[in-house]
Motif scaffolding. Structure first.
Motif, PDB file in Angstrom:
ATOM      1  N   GLN A  74       0.807  -1.220   0.000  1.00 59.77           N
ATOM      2  CA  GLN A  74       0.000   0.000   0.000  1.00 59.77           C
ATOM      3  C   GLN A  74       0.841   1.271   0.000  1.00 59.77           C
ATOM      4  O   GLN A  74       0.329   2.339  -0.357  1.00 59.77           O
ATOM      5  CB  GLN A  74      -0.933   0.014   1.222  1.00 59.77           C
ATOM      6  CG  GLN A  74      -2.002  -1.069   1.198  1.00 59.77           C
ATOM      7  CD  GLN A  74      -2.816  -1.099   2.475  1.00 59.77           C
ATOM      8  OE1 GLN A  74      -2.332  -1.534   3.513  1.00 59.77           O
ATOM      9  NE2 GLN A  74      -4.052  -0.614   2.406  1.00 59.77           N
ATOM     10  N   ALA A 111       2.409  -4.865  11.331  1.00 60.37           N
ATOM     11  CA  ALA A 111       0.975  -4.580  11.271  1.00 60.37           C
ATOM     12  C   ALA A 111       0.333  -5.154  12.527  1.00 60.37           C
ATOM     13  O   ALA A 111       0.786  -6.183  13.054  1.00 60.37           O
ATOM     14  CB  ALA A 111       0.346  -5.183  10.022  1.00 60.37           C
ATOM     15  N   THR A 112      -0.717  -4.511  13.032  1.00 56.98           N
ATOM     16  CA  THR A 112      -1.391  -4.977  14.245  1.00 56.98           C
ATOM     17  C   THR A 112      -2.885  -5.135  13.983  1.00 56.98           C
ATOM     18  O   THR A 112      -3.451  -4.527  13.067  1.00 56.98           O
ATOM     19  CB  THR A 112      -1.175  -3.995  15.409  1.00 56.98           C
ATOM     20  OG1 THR A 112      -1.642  -2.692  15.030  1.00 56.98           O
ATOM     21  CG2 THR A 112       0.295  -3.925  15.799  1.00 56.98           C
ATOM     22  N   SER A 113      -3.527  -5.960  14.819  1.00 63.49           N
ATOM     23  CA  SER A 113      -4.947  -6.221  14.652  1.00 63.49           C
ATOM     24  C   SER A 113      -5.564  -6.625  15.984  1.00 63.49           C
ATOM     25  O   SER A 113      -4.906  -7.253  16.822  1.00 63.49           O
ATOM     26  CB  SER A 113      -5.163  -7.336  13.624  1.00 63.49           C
ATOM     27  OG  SER A 113      -6.534  -7.706  13.530  1.00 63.49           O
ATOM     28  N   HIS A 118      -8.801  -7.323  10.325  1.00 60.25           N
ATOM     29  CA  HIS A 118      -8.480  -5.950   9.925  1.00 60.25           C
ATOM     30  C   HIS A 118      -7.102  -5.582  10.474  1.00 60.25           C
ATOM     31  O   HIS A 118      -6.894  -5.620  11.692  1.00 60.25           O
ATOM     32  CB  HIS A 118      -9.537  -4.984  10.449  1.00 60.25           C
ATOM     33  CG  HIS A 118     -10.926  -5.348  10.021  1.00 60.25           C
ATOM     34  ND1 HIS A 118     -11.767  -6.103  10.815  1.00 60.25           N
ATOM     35  CD2 HIS A 118     -11.605  -5.093   8.875  1.00 60.25           C
ATOM     36  CE1 HIS A 118     -12.918  -6.280  10.188  1.00 60.25           C
ATOM     37  NE2 HIS A 118     -12.846  -5.687   9.008  1.00 60.25           N
ATOM     38  N   TRP A 119      -6.188  -5.239   9.580  1.00 63.02           N
ATOM     39  CA  TRP A 119      -4.805  -4.984   9.963  1.00 63.02           C
ATOM     40  C   TRP A 119      -4.450  -3.512   9.774  1.00 63.02           C
ATOM     41  O   TRP A 119      -4.774  -2.908   8.758  1.00 63.02           O
ATOM     42  CB  TRP A 119      -3.856  -5.858   9.130  1.00 63.02           C
ATOM     43  CG  TRP A 119      -4.035  -7.317   9.423  1.00 63.02           C
ATOM     44  CD1 TRP A 119      -4.811  -8.214   8.750  1.00 63.02           C
ATOM     45  CD2 TRP A 119      -3.450  -8.041  10.511  1.00 63.02           C
ATOM     46  NE1 TRP A 119      -4.746  -9.454   9.337  1.00 63.02           N
ATOM     47  CE2 TRP A 119      -3.912  -9.386  10.429  1.00 63.02           C
ATOM     48  CE3 TRP A 119      -2.574  -7.697  11.544  1.00 63.02           C
ATOM     49  CZ2 TRP A 119      -3.532 -10.369  11.327  1.00 63.02           C
ATOM     50  CZ3 TRP A 119      -2.194  -8.678  12.445  1.00 63.02           C
ATOM     51  CH2 TRP A 119      -2.666  -9.988  12.336  1.00 63.02           C
ATOM     52  N   GLU A 120      -3.783  -2.963  10.775  1.00 59.03           N
ATOM     53  CA  GLU A 120      -3.323  -1.574  10.718  1.00 59.03           C
ATOM     54  C   GLU A 120      -1.806  -1.565  10.618  1.00 59.03           C
ATOM     55  O   GLU A 120      -1.106  -2.043  11.528  1.00 59.03           O
ATOM     56  CB  GLU A 120      -3.772  -0.808  11.957  1.00 59.03           C
ATOM     57  CG  GLU A 120      -3.380   0.655  11.934  1.00 59.03           C
ATOM     58  CD  GLU A 120      -3.903   1.428  13.132  1.00 59.03           C
ATOM     59  OE1 GLU A 120      -3.486   2.598  13.289  1.00 59.03           O
ATOM     60  OE2 GLU A 120      -4.706   0.871  13.899  1.00 59.03           O
ATOM     61  N   LYS A 121      -1.307  -1.034   9.538  1.00 64.32           N
ATOM     62  CA  LYS A 121       0.141  -1.018   9.338  1.00 64.32           C
ATOM     63  C   LYS A 121       0.788   0.067  10.194  1.00 64.32           C
ATOM     64  O   LYS A 121       0.321   1.204  10.241  1.00 64.32           O
ATOM     65  CB  LYS A 121       0.463  -0.812   7.856  1.00 64.32           C
ATOM     66  CG  LYS A 121       0.088  -2.034   7.017  1.00 64.32           C
ATOM     67  CD  LYS A 121       0.433  -1.860   5.564  1.00 64.32           C
ATOM     68  CE  LYS A 121       0.073  -3.136   4.795  1.00 64.32           C
ATOM     69  NZ  LYS A 121       0.299  -2.975   3.343  1.00 64.32           N
ATOM     70  N   GLN A 122       1.875  -0.332  10.862  1.00 67.98           N
ATOM     71  CA  GLN A 122       2.592   0.572  11.767  1.00 67.98           C
ATOM     72  C   GLN A 122       3.890   1.092  11.164  1.00 67.98           C
ATOM     73  O   GLN A 122       4.597   1.863  11.800  1.00 67.98           O
ATOM     74  CB  GLN A 122       2.888  -0.149  13.090  1.00 67.98           C
ATOM     75  CG  GLN A 122       1.670  -0.763  13.757  1.00 67.98           C
ATOM     76  CD  GLN A 122       0.639   0.256  14.176  1.00 67.98           C
ATOM     77  OE1 GLN A 122       0.953   1.437  14.390  1.00 67.98           O
ATOM     78  NE2 GLN A 122      -0.617  -0.168  14.287  1.00 67.98           N
TER      79      GLN A 122
END
Length: 348
Positions: A74, A111-113, A118-122
């Protein structure tokens, strides 16, 4: 090879879906009441990598396989691929580390979830530093092993080496805090290094500069035996046992047939994982069957996820960079064998 170790064969292969029509490999693995979850590297025919998802029961029967990737490039630092995930759960949050590839540089990202969906990139969690600057800092006291130069130099023909960063891969978290701190494995060839932090926000430019000034203090495992003589790298997230942290890692030997990747095992101190207690002097397992010997890249057994089912250790691995395979073995038998091989600093 341990007598209890059984190669179970191919678990997952490519499909005709556009994101995984060349190969699947190197899964992150987590077990809960719903089964064994795999987030795996998927490669398409243009060699772009994304992360797919599948779920199995403890007998290896497929329960679910998504037809679209879970994680995909992304942003610019991963525009050519997201690769080789590992996963742990710490205090109710899922942490998925992976290699971000921008076409030139490969570096660890996170990435965290909260729900594994649903993953949030750090962002990148390793140093954003040129190789030349790393060497300047790390050798300010004394020279490094020459392999650091051999394996990390810019490729021949690269006109602008300003863009060549330090490759730092195989970023793997311990599955819980130890004395309140996060322990993080990473790999700058040829060794496995260890970082200890309070929070990820600690990983600032100043932190890494200081870390590299004392770089040799962070080296956890170096090659010691023939099957790992070229370099070593992290494999599965460490597994907590009464005897210590079981580390399944990979060792690489440069042979006349090219690099051979094997699964290896070591035991780290439970209270202070910087201390290596034991290490197998031979591979836990390596390439021998057709599906491990021939593939996109030959002669690879690359362990990346493991779970414990009763007293059986399941290890999942990429086979010849084309398919996912698995082995099972007795965890008590492995720990017993490791104890027969205590760490000896001068062993060769």
């Amino acid at each position: 090879m341990l007598s209890s170790l059984k190669k179970r064969g191919i678990l997952l292969e490519k499909t005709t879906h556009g994101f995984e029509n060349l190969g699947v490999l190197n899964p992150a693995v987590l077990r809960n009441r719903e089964g064994i979850h795999l987030w795996y590297r998927a490669i398409n025919k243009t060699h772009g990598s994304v992360i797919g998802y599948a779920r199995f029961d403890v007998q290896g029967q497929l329960l679910q396989r998504d037809e679209i990737p879970s994680i995909y490039p992304q942003v610019s630092y991963e525009c050519h691929g997201v690769e080789d995930p590992r996963i742990v759960m710490i205090e109710g949050l899922f942490y998925l580390t992976y290699t971000a590839f921008d076409g030139l540089n490969a570096r660890g990202a996170l990435a965290t979830s909260n729900d594994m969906i649903h993953w949030e990139k750090q962002g990148l969690i390793v140093a954003d530093i040129r190789f030349a600057d790393f060497i300047l800092l790390a050798e300010s006291n004394r020279p490094l092993n020459e392999k650091y130069h051999r394996y990390n130099q810019p490729p021949q023909g690269l006109l602008d080496t300003q863009d060549w960063k330090l490759w730092d891969k195989n970023v793997i978290l311990f599955p819980r805090r130890i004395h309140g701190k996060l322990y993080l494995l990473h790999r700058i060839k040829p060794d496995i290094q260890l970082v200890i932090i309070q929070e990820f926000s600690d990983l600032t430019t100043a932190f890494w500069e200081n870390y590299f000034l004392h770089f040799t203090e962070g080296i956890l495992l170096s090659p010691r035996y023939e099957h790992e003589v070229s370099y070593v790298g992290g494999g599965c997230p460490p597994i907590e046992t009464d005897l210590g942290w079981l580390l399944i890692y990979h060792g690489v030997h440069d042979t006349i047939d090219g690099y051979v990747y094997s699964a290896c095992a070591a035991l780290l101190d439970l209270e202070n994982p910087k201390i290596e207690r034991c290490r197998l002097p031979y591979p836990l397992f390596g390439p021998e069957y057709e599906y491990e010997v021939h593939g996109i890249i030959n002669n690879i057994c690359f362990p990346s996820g493991a779970v414990v089912v009763d007293e059986l250790l399941y290890i999942f691995y990429g086979a010849a960079d084309k398919r996912i395979a698995w082995v099972t073995l007795s965890l008590p038998a492995l720990l017993e064998e490791l104890q027969r091989n205590p760490f000896e600093p001068h062993a060769t």
